[in-house]
Design a protein around this motif. Sequence first.
Motif, PDB file in Angstrom:
ATOM      1  N   SER A  93       0.486  -1.369  -0.362  1.00 54.75           N
ATOM      2  CA  SER A  93      -0.353   0.102   0.041  1.00 54.75           C
ATOM      3  C   SER A  93       0.392   1.687   0.459  1.00 54.75           C
ATOM      4  O   SER A  93       0.317   2.361  -0.473  1.00 54.75           O
ATOM      5  N   ASP A  94       1.899   1.023  -0.072  1.00 55.10           N
ATOM      6  CA  ASP A  94       3.039   1.979   0.172  1.00 55.10           C
ATOM      7  C   ASP A  94       3.021   2.396  -1.040  1.00 55.10           C
ATOM      8  O   ASP A  94       4.051   1.745  -1.908  1.00 55.10           O
ATOM      9  N   PRO A  95       3.592   3.654  -1.481  1.00 54.92           N
ATOM     10  CA  PRO A  95       3.554   4.212  -2.954  1.00 54.92           C
ATOM     11  C   PRO A  95       4.656   4.755  -3.150  1.00 54.92           C
ATOM     12  O   PRO A  95       5.026   5.464  -4.069  1.00 54.92           O
ATOM     13  N   GLN A 256      -3.609  -2.526   6.356  1.00 57.38           N
ATOM     14  CA  GLN A 256      -3.404  -1.554   4.704  1.00 57.38           C
ATOM     15  C   GLN A 256      -4.577  -1.178   4.617  1.00 57.38           C
ATOM     16  O   GLN A 256      -4.346  -0.801   3.885  1.00 57.38           O
ATOM     17  N   TRP A 259      -3.359   2.615   6.599  1.00 59.18           N
ATOM     18  CA  TRP A 259      -2.674   2.939   6.029  1.00 59.18           C
ATOM     19  C   TRP A 259      -2.076   3.961   5.052  1.00 59.18           C
ATOM     20  O   TRP A 259      -0.931   4.555   5.353  1.00 59.18           O
ATOM     21  N   PRO A 260      -2.810   4.217   4.180  1.00 57.96           N
ATOM     22  CA  PRO A 260      -2.739   5.608   3.063  1.00 57.96           C
ATOM     23  C   PRO A 260      -2.107   6.313   4.120  1.00 57.96           C
ATOM     24  O   PRO A 260      -1.653   7.350   4.454  1.00 57.96           O
ATOM     25  N   GLU A 261      -3.550   6.138   4.430  1.00 60.87           N
ATOM     26  CA  GLU A 261      -3.740   7.772   5.109  1.00 60.87           C
ATOM     27  C   GLU A 261      -2.650   7.858   6.689  1.00 60.87           C
ATOM     28  O   GLU A 261      -2.420   9.107   6.937  1.00 60.87           O
TER      29      GLU A 261
END
Length: 273
Positions: A93-95, A256, A259-261
Amino acid sequence: MSRPRAVLMMLGLILGGCADPGRHADELAQPAHLKRELITTDGFVLTGFSRRASPGLPLTLYIEGDGHAWQTRNQPSVDPTPHKALGLALAASDPAANVAYVARPCQFTPMQQNSRCSAAYWTDKRYAEDVVAAMNQAVTHYASAGQPVHLVGYSGGGALAVLIAARRHDVASIRTVAGNLDHAEVNRLHGVSPMPESLNAMDVARQVASIPQIHFSGADDRVVPPSIAQRFVKASGTRCAATYRVPGMAHESDWQQRWPELLGRIPICTKGP
């Protein structure tokens, strides 16, 4: 075993959903362009996944949790590979341009390639010296010279992130998710036996005190309650460490999805009054 180790089982059982953990891992990794490989260390052959698109930028490296450590309350599993690799799910999920993930010893890698694998390494010795040394070598495998490294650990992987950071000079930040940052206290809270052959992240809190860090805890986590991260931050005696309690989240919740937040919360060292 003198008594059921309920908390160790809870930490080790990430159940549900997947008859083939290896295939499940590939299904997580491939859409995120994370390539699988084997990493040979002095103690173990480890499985990793990585995407390294821009060597000039920092590396974010994720460390898996304790996995499927227990088959029943009294019986260790024969294979600690997580049925749902929540650490890998976070990595996927990590860009960021440069992302790596390292599974724990004996997870995903065929047992015949790890002659040292025994149940001790996913029960009492899960944070032993040789485990920490092997995981640290895996970080070196992925990190280019001079490249800043952001370490992220889920559950028991949080303990290893801290223990590894205490040995390195290139760690730019630490994030833990439901991290077992004091296994002695966690075991005491649950009334189970200690793990004298494992190193304890709490013991190196002061050594990592100058590294920006944030420790995420689920408000509903009954396995590693938020008080563990709070104890760790207090022990560090630093303004570089912070805790964040995430509402509605338990130990094995869908981290997951959040996670972006949570990645938007950047670890910093705040100034004193």
